[in-house]
Design a protein around this motif. Structure first.
Motif, PDB file in Angstrom:
ATOM      1  N   ALA A  28       0.823  -1.211   0.000  1.00  0.00           N
ATOM      2  CA  ALA A  28       0.000   0.000   0.000  1.00  0.00           C
ATOM      3  C   ALA A  28       0.856   1.259   0.000  1.00  0.00           C
ATOM      4  CB  ALA A  28      -0.931  -0.008   1.204  1.00  0.00           C
ATOM      5  N   TRP A  30       3.843   1.395  -1.370  1.00  0.00           N
ATOM      6  CA  TRP A  30       4.462   1.401  -2.693  1.00  0.00           C
ATOM      7  C   TRP A  30       3.468   1.877  -3.754  1.00  0.00           C
ATOM      8  CZ3 TRP A  30       5.099  -3.639  -5.867  1.00  0.00           C
ATOM      9  CH2 TRP A  30       5.739  -3.349  -7.089  1.00  0.00           C
ATOM     10  N   ARG A  31       2.247   1.344  -3.700  1.00  0.00           N
ATOM     11  CA  ARG A  31       1.153   1.729  -4.591  1.00  0.00           C
ATOM     12  C   ARG A  31       1.518   1.614  -6.085  1.00  0.00           C
ATOM     13  NH1 ARG A  31      -1.491   7.294  -2.590  1.00  0.00           N
ATOM     14  NH2 ARG A  31       0.247   7.346  -1.174  1.00  0.00           N
ATOM     15  N   ARG A  33       1.168   1.715  -9.866  1.00  0.00           N
ATOM     16  CA  ARG A  33       0.227   2.539 -10.613  1.00  0.00           C
ATOM     17  C   ARG A  33      -0.833   1.716 -11.328  1.00  0.00           C
ATOM     18  NH1 ARG A  33       3.996   7.220 -13.492  1.00  0.00           N
ATOM     19  NH2 ARG A  33       4.726   8.184 -11.536  1.00  0.00           N
ATOM     20  N   ASP A  36      -3.338   1.013  -8.652  1.00  0.00           N
ATOM     21  CA  ASP A  36      -3.845   2.191  -7.950  1.00  0.00           C
ATOM     22  C   ASP A  36      -5.054   2.791  -8.652  1.00  0.00           C
ATOM     23  OD1 ASP A  36      -3.288   4.203  -5.735  1.00  0.00           O
ATOM     24  OD2 ASP A  36      -3.350   5.505  -7.501  1.00  0.00           O
ATOM     25  N   LEU A  39      -8.150   0.500  -8.113  1.00  0.00           N
ATOM     26  CA  LEU A  39      -8.684   0.565  -6.752  1.00  0.00           C
ATOM     27  C   LEU A  39      -9.382   1.894  -6.493  1.00  0.00           C
ATOM     28  CD1 LEU A  39      -5.925  -1.054  -4.493  1.00  0.00           C
ATOM     29  CD2 LEU A  39      -8.234  -1.891  -4.897  1.00  0.00           C
ATOM     30  N   THR A  40      -8.792   2.986  -6.969  1.00  0.00           N
ATOM     31  CA  THR A  40      -9.403   4.299  -6.765  1.00  0.00           C
ATOM     32  C   THR A  40     -10.736   4.389  -7.473  1.00  0.00           C
ATOM     33  OG1 THR A  40      -7.210   5.301  -6.596  1.00  0.00           O
ATOM     34  CG2 THR A  40      -9.061   6.780  -7.051  1.00  0.00           C
ATOM     35  N   SER A 422      -5.910   7.627   6.319  1.00  0.00           N
ATOM     36  CA  SER A 422      -6.038   7.946   4.896  1.00  0.00           C
ATOM     37  C   SER A 422      -6.276   9.419   4.634  1.00  0.00           C
ATOM     38  CB  SER A 422      -7.176   7.132   4.275  1.00  0.00           C
ATOM     39  OG  SER A 422      -8.416   7.475   4.875  1.00  0.00           O
ATOM     40  N   SER A 434      -3.630   5.477   1.230  1.00  0.00           N
ATOM     41  CA  SER A 434      -4.913   5.876   0.671  1.00  0.00           C
ATOM     42  C   SER A 434      -5.998   4.912   1.128  1.00  0.00           C
ATOM     43  CB  SER A 434      -4.845   5.898  -0.857  1.00  0.00           C
ATOM     44  OG  SER A 434      -4.747   4.581  -1.366  1.00  0.00           O
ATOM     45  N   TRP A 437      -6.446   1.601  -0.862  1.00  0.00           N
ATOM     46  CA  TRP A 437      -5.426   0.591  -0.596  1.00  0.00           C
ATOM     47  C   TRP A 437      -5.625  -0.036   0.783  1.00  0.00           C
ATOM     48  CZ3 TRP A 437      -2.033  -1.828  -3.586  1.00  0.00           C
ATOM     49  CH2 TRP A 437      -1.795  -1.301  -4.863  1.00  0.00           C
TER      50      TRP A 437
END
Length: 551
Positions: A28, A30-31, A33, A36, A39-40, A422, A434, A437
């Motif tokens: 999480a 590291w996220r 891309r 990401d 998930l967003t 978050s 976030s 995540w």
């Protein structure tokens, strides 16, 4: 020995949860891309789900998950005496009765958590039996367990919606479904826990809505969930429920007393009427079972069998002569007084175990973070979570369903902390975790832990409960039977468990109280084939043999 409330495949499970949590928190931070953006987008989509649809979706998903687990593992197998007591309740209710007449030979049918005088009924409050009865009507009591899981998810989503914005309530409901509804004995046995948790969520979820004057039209009036929640608490875990209701009563008084003149008609009057109606239902049930509307079956059982209630200043139970060694082993327990220091340590231990049981490691971290900002509502949630766990500070035994009313506040504290993490403005964007995540990581952790634990929620093939199940299935193919259970078998586990309607039951399990008692039972419920269940000397394996009719 298998025990539903400690159904872990091994001691390594907490370390598996720790490892998964650390790994997913690192990812999480590291996220990547590629993940990401997905998930967003999913998080934003869930945020747009209307509240009513969120509640319904949570219930449907939980029901399907519970039924899927039972399809894979088979229906729960009753193992502890408590489960047989709840199944007796369900059998009564499914037949449209509150209790049965006293057995023809009461002493022969005495069991650990059952009343045989003045009626034949379970000692337990009726709520858990009612949901199991609904399942029995639909085909099997296990369906009632799945329905209770669905209700838990719906109540959790509704409860959290009063405290947190979307989609946090959906996340909380999903975590509760995985950890409690599918991954614990609450949803994998007949022992219960979910209905008490639902009662607490209904009461606590109504409190923030008291301050909302412009409530949505699809929201029930606050008095309805409060009355329903208090009814569930009073008829599932009365003592712990009363303690859990105290913080809610203080908030209710604080919110309404200053404006009681304007609130008595829309809130206080219907709430009072709802509580009176619930009390009337409870009194009717108590009267049917004990003959006295003011006498709880649980209390009558304690008095009848000399069960010591380990509460300070309570009068010691009178000595009782038990009809079998099995009853004496279960019911004649005596507890030394608990020093205050030991009680404090024990209460803290109960609270820690309950927090781990409900939250798991990721949400516990969130709860710790949440308490760094101790606003009044967070302190209220902490108090509401701690009180039910502290009730049993003077008892040497404890299981998580005792403090089930604390489920909602514990989940709320954890999600409060996650929301803080978050949205922490003090952290840089690179270091801030976030919400999408956090949610995805927590769901993956809990899914992994649940799948690892799931097979442990059924007894092994050689467990006594499996043996009893196989013997009963065998006897169902024989003519109607009476099984006389020897003391050496009952000294290990409780085998004397019967259906609610003794006259129509195909198999009757009775205590071995001598030939005269066996003869009287056989005559009262004739015609019956007699069998005897003994422990085989080499391995104490139960052995069934034909028994000549006593003269």
């Amino acid at each position: 020995m298998y025990h539903a409330s400690y159904a872990y495949p091994s001691e390594v499970v907490p370390f598996v949860e720790l490892g998964l949590t650390l790994l997913l928190f690192a990812i999480a931070l590291w996220r990547p891309r590629s993940i990401d953006a997905w998930l967003t987008s999913a998080w934003q989509g869930l945020r747009a789900v209307p509240p009513r649809r969120a509640v319904i979706a949570s219930a449907v998903a939980a029901l399907l998950a519970s039924l899927a687990s039972m399809a894979a593992l088979g229906a729960p197998v009753p193992h502890v005496s408590d489960e047989f007591g709840y199944l007796l309740l369900a059998d009564n209710f499914a037949a449209g009765r509150l209790a049965n007449l006293q057995p023809a030979v009461p002493a022969a049918f005495e069991a650990v958590y059952v009343l045989v005088r003045p009626s034949y009924a379970s000692k337990y409050p009726p709520v858990q039996g009612a949901i199991l009865a609904l399942g029995q009507i639909l085909g099997h009591p296990a369906v009632g367990v799945a329905l209770s899981t669905a209700l838990l998810a719906a109540a959790c989503c509704w409860f959290l919606r009063g405290w947190l914005p979307p989609p946090w309530p959906l996340l909380g409901a999903a975590l509760a479904t995985l950890r409690l509804g599918v991954g614990s004995y609450w949803g994998q046995s007949y022992w219960g826990g979910t209905m008490t948790a639902i009662g607490g969520m209904l009461v606590y979820g109504a409190l923030p809505r008291l301050a909302t004057r412009d409530a949505p039209r699809d929201e029930p009036a606050p008095w309805l969930p409060i009355a329903a929640g208090l009814f569930l608490l009073a008829n599932s875990r009365p003592m712990e429920g009363a303690v859990a209701a105290l913080p809610a009563a203080v908030v209710l008084a604080w919110r309404t007393l200053p404006i009681w003149r304007s609130q008595w008609r829309p809130l206080l009057l219907p709430l009072t009427l709802g509580l009176v109606a619930g009390a009337a239902v409870t009194a009717a049930y108590d009267r049917a079972v004990t003959g006295n509307a003011w006498l709880l079956p649980y209390h009558l059982h304690d008095v009848t069998y000399g069960v010591q209630v380990p509460i300070p200043f309570m009068r010691p139970a009178a000595p009782v002569r038990y009809s079998s060694p099995a009853l004496a082993a279960h019911l004649a327990k005596r507890f030394p007084p608990t020093p205050p220091a030991d009680a404090v340590v024990r209460a803290a231990g109960h609270f820690a175990r309950m927090a781990w049981f409900v939250c798991g490691l990721p949400l516990i971290i969130g709860a710790v973070v949440a308490l760094r900002r101790p606003d009044p509502w967070r302190l209220f949630a902490l108090l509401a979570a701690a009180l039910p766990a502290a009730v049993h500070a003077v008892t040497p035994y404890w299981s998580p369903h005792y403090a089930a009313a604390a489920t909602g506040p514990l989940l709320l504290l954890g999600l409060f902390g996650w929301r803080d993490i978050s949205s922490d403005d003090r952290a840089s964007a690179a270091k801030r975790l976030s919400a999408p995540w956090l949610a995805g990581g927590a769901l993956l952790v809990q899914l992994g832990v649940t799948l690892v634990e799931l097979p442990a929620h059924r007894p092994d093939a050689d467990d006594w409960s499996r043996s009893r199940q196989r013997l009963e299935q065998r006897l169902e193919r024989e003519p109607p039977s009476v099984v006389v259970v020897g003391d050496r078998v009952r000294a290990v586990e409780e085998w004397v468990c019967n259906r609610a309607d003794l006259r129509r039951a195909h198999v009757l399990w009775i205590q071995d109280l001598g030939p005269d008692v066996t003869r009287r039972v056989a005559a009262a419920y004739a015609p019956r084939t007699l069998w005897r269940l003994d422990a085989d000397a080499p391995g104490d394996t139960p052995r069934l043999s034909r028994l000549a009719a006593p003269r």
